[in-house]
Design a protein around this motif. Sequence first.
Motif, PDB file in Angstrom:
ATOM      1  N   ILE A  28     -62.679  51.750 -80.400  1.00  0.00           N
ATOM      2  CA  ILE A  28     -62.614  50.357 -79.625  1.00  0.00           C
ATOM      3  C   ILE A  28     -61.250  50.650 -78.647  1.00  0.00           C
ATOM      4  N   TYR A  29     -61.355  50.315 -77.503  1.00  0.00           N
ATOM      5  CA  TYR A  29     -60.209  50.140 -76.705  1.00  0.00           C
ATOM      6  C   TYR A  29     -59.770  48.754 -76.695  1.00  0.00           C
ATOM      7  N   ILE A  30     -58.390  48.477 -76.970  1.00  0.00           N
ATOM      8  CA  ILE A  30     -58.079  47.203 -76.782  1.00  0.00           C
ATOM      9  C   ILE A  30     -56.688  47.007 -75.968  1.00  0.00           C
ATOM     10  N   PHE A  31     -56.533  45.891 -75.061  1.00  0.00           N
ATOM     11  CA  PHE A  31     -55.225  45.909 -74.437  1.00  0.00           C
ATOM     12  C   PHE A  31     -55.045  44.541 -74.183  1.00  0.00           C
ATOM     13  N   ASN A  32     -53.382  44.127 -74.284  1.00  0.00           N
ATOM     14  CA  ASN A  32     -52.996  43.035 -73.857  1.00  0.00           C
ATOM     15  C   ASN A  32     -53.416  42.499 -72.443  1.00  0.00           C
ATOM     16  N   LEU A  59     -53.928  50.853 -72.940  1.00  0.00           N
ATOM     17  CA  LEU A  59     -54.871  50.483 -73.785  1.00  0.00           C
ATOM     18  C   LEU A  59     -54.584  51.226 -75.219  1.00  0.00           C
ATOM     19  N   TYR A  60     -54.946  50.511 -76.244  1.00  0.00           N
ATOM     20  CA  TYR A  60     -54.578  51.170 -77.686  1.00  0.00           C
ATOM     21  C   TYR A  60     -55.870  51.503 -78.374  1.00  0.00           C
ATOM     22  N   LYS A  61     -56.300  52.572 -78.637  1.00  0.00           N
ATOM     23  CA  LYS A  61     -57.397  53.102 -79.292  1.00  0.00           C
ATOM     24  C   LYS A  61     -57.694  53.126 -80.670  1.00  0.00           C
ATOM     25  N   PHE A  62     -58.580  52.254 -81.288  1.00  0.00           N
ATOM     26  CA  PHE A  62     -58.517  52.069 -82.702  1.00  0.00           C
ATOM     27  C   PHE A  62     -59.877  53.010 -82.844  1.00  0.00           C
ATOM     28  N   GLN A  63     -59.958  53.739 -83.913  1.00  0.00           N
ATOM     29  CA  GLN A  63     -60.966  54.725 -84.182  1.00  0.00           C
ATOM     30  C   GLN A  63     -61.477  54.409 -85.683  1.00  0.00           C
ATOM     31  N   GLY A  64     -62.821  54.487 -85.857  1.00  0.00           N
ATOM     32  CA  GLY A  64     -63.230  54.312 -87.372  1.00  0.00           C
ATOM     33  C   GLY A  64     -64.308  55.276 -87.661  1.00  0.00           C
ATOM     34  N   TYR A 108     -51.835  35.974 -82.403  1.00  0.00           N
ATOM     35  CA  TYR A 108     -51.282  34.865 -81.356  1.00  0.00           C
ATOM     36  C   TYR A 108     -51.467  35.182 -79.942  1.00  0.00           C
ATOM     37  N   GLY A 109     -51.569  36.497 -79.604  1.00  0.00           N
ATOM     38  CA  GLY A 109     -51.837  36.804 -78.137  1.00  0.00           C
ATOM     39  C   GLY A 109     -53.032  37.157 -77.788  1.00  0.00           C
ATOM     40  N   ARG A 110     -53.489  37.007 -76.495  1.00  0.00           N
ATOM     41  CA  ARG A 110     -54.854  37.212 -76.106  1.00  0.00           C
ATOM     42  C   ARG A 110     -54.812  38.897 -75.742  1.00  0.00           C
ATOM     43  N   VAL A 111     -56.217  39.326 -76.104  1.00  0.00           N
ATOM     44  CA  VAL A 111     -56.425  40.875 -75.902  1.00  0.00           C
ATOM     45  C   VAL A 111     -57.802  40.653 -75.203  1.00  0.00           C
ATOM     46  N   LYS A 112     -58.225  42.078 -74.661  1.00  0.00           N
ATOM     47  CA  LYS A 112     -59.386  42.145 -74.305  1.00  0.00           C
ATOM     48  C   LYS A 112     -59.676  43.518 -74.922  1.00  0.00           C
ATOM     49  N   ILE A 136     -59.158  36.723 -79.632  1.00  0.00           N
ATOM     50  CA  ILE A 136     -57.855  36.591 -80.431  1.00  0.00           C
ATOM     51  C   ILE A 136     -58.406  37.066 -81.716  1.00  0.00           C
ATOM     52  N   LEU A 137     -57.606  37.541 -82.533  1.00  0.00           N
ATOM     53  CA  LEU A 137     -57.765  37.781 -83.898  1.00  0.00           C
ATOM     54  C   LEU A 137     -58.315  36.383 -84.885  1.00  0.00           C
ATOM     55  N   THR A 138     -59.592  36.314 -85.229  1.00  0.00           N
ATOM     56  CA  THR A 138     -59.853  34.993 -86.082  1.00  0.00           C
ATOM     57  C   THR A 138     -60.155  35.360 -87.313  1.00  0.00           C
ATOM     58  N   GLU A 139     -60.574  36.482 -87.882  1.00  0.00           N
ATOM     59  CA  GLU A 139     -60.383  36.970 -89.169  1.00  0.00           C
ATOM     60  C   GLU A 139     -59.753  38.158 -89.723  1.00  0.00           C
ATOM     61  N   ALA A 140     -59.095  38.038 -90.698  1.00  0.00           N
ATOM     62  CA  ALA A 140     -58.223  39.582 -91.077  1.00  0.00           C
ATOM     63  C   ALA A 140     -58.365  39.301 -92.657  1.00  0.00           C
ATOM     64  N   GLU A 141     -59.295  40.012 -93.093  1.00  0.00           N
ATOM     65  CA  GLU A 141     -59.513  40.028 -94.650  1.00  0.00           C
ATOM     66  C   GLU A 141     -59.238  41.480 -95.322  1.00  0.00           C
ATOM     67  N   ARG A 142     -58.358  41.251 -96.294  1.00  0.00           N
ATOM     68  CA  ARG A 142     -58.200  42.536 -97.066  1.00  0.00           C
ATOM     69  C   ARG A 142     -58.164  42.301 -98.532  1.00  0.00           C
ATOM     70  N   ASN A 143     -59.191  42.809 -99.292  1.00  0.00           N
ATOM     71  CA  ASN A 143     -59.408  42.890-100.731  1.00  0.00           C
ATOM     72  C   ASN A 143     -58.896  44.183-101.296  1.00  0.00           C
ATOM     73  N   ALA A 144     -57.889  44.130-102.004  1.00  0.00           N
ATOM     74  CA  ALA A 144     -57.126  45.176-102.479  1.00  0.00           C
ATOM     75  C   ALA A 144     -57.977  46.153-103.517  1.00  0.00           C
ATOM     76  N   ALA A 145     -58.845  45.679-103.869  1.00  0.00           N
ATOM     77  CA  ALA A 145     -60.148  46.171-105.142  1.00  0.00           C
ATOM     78  C   ALA A 145     -61.241  46.901-104.232  1.00  0.00           C
TER      79      ALA A 145
END
Length: 198
Positions: A28-32, A59-64, A108-112, A136-145
């Motif tokens: 995914i390419y994300i930019f402000n 652009l900021y490249k996120f790879q999975g 907090y900021g808007r991205v595309k 905007i980021l509406t969910e950020a979930e981290r389960n350490a286990a």
Amino acid sequence: MPTIFSKITEGFSLSSASPVTSGIEDVIYIFNEDDITIQYSTTNPLTIDKLTPVNGGKLYKFQGTNNSFNAMSKLAKTQVGPRYTEEIDFNIAGLSVEIKAQLRAMGYGRVKAVVVNNYKDSNSAVELFGAVNGLILTEAERNAADEGMEGGYKLKLTNPEKLREPYPPRAVVTAPLTGTASYASTITALNELTEDAE
């Protein structure tokens, strides 16, 4: 008398030679919102001809991996016409102060965001989400286990509250300096704008 904004102009049929394929690539390419100017086609508002950086914007490249990314667009009928809810789910495999800073910025900021569909036999193989109102980021979930995520974050980008998109995700089709636009030229243009571009 009300004006007709759109008319059906052609039909379509399913292709047996190149059937539709589900999913998006693990990138995914994300930019402000303020870092890149969007240029729309003069003949079709659903097509983006060019992405131009503003003051060195990138652009900021996120790879999975393993089909861990997903994108969704859903129609909502309103009193003033159709609107679209857009969502992108993706993961971050890591836990650092820098990652947390990025999560905070996306909250907090808007991205595309630009996604690349697995189905390439289309002029919408590459799509931009949040073209008008941003995401905007509406969910950020981290389960350490969580062994499946190895303790990383599950994220969701979506439209800000009450700010759905007036169009479905826009197609990004960028032409090279000489020649016609293609999937390859579009991916090249995106990669030239990424943070690690030379």
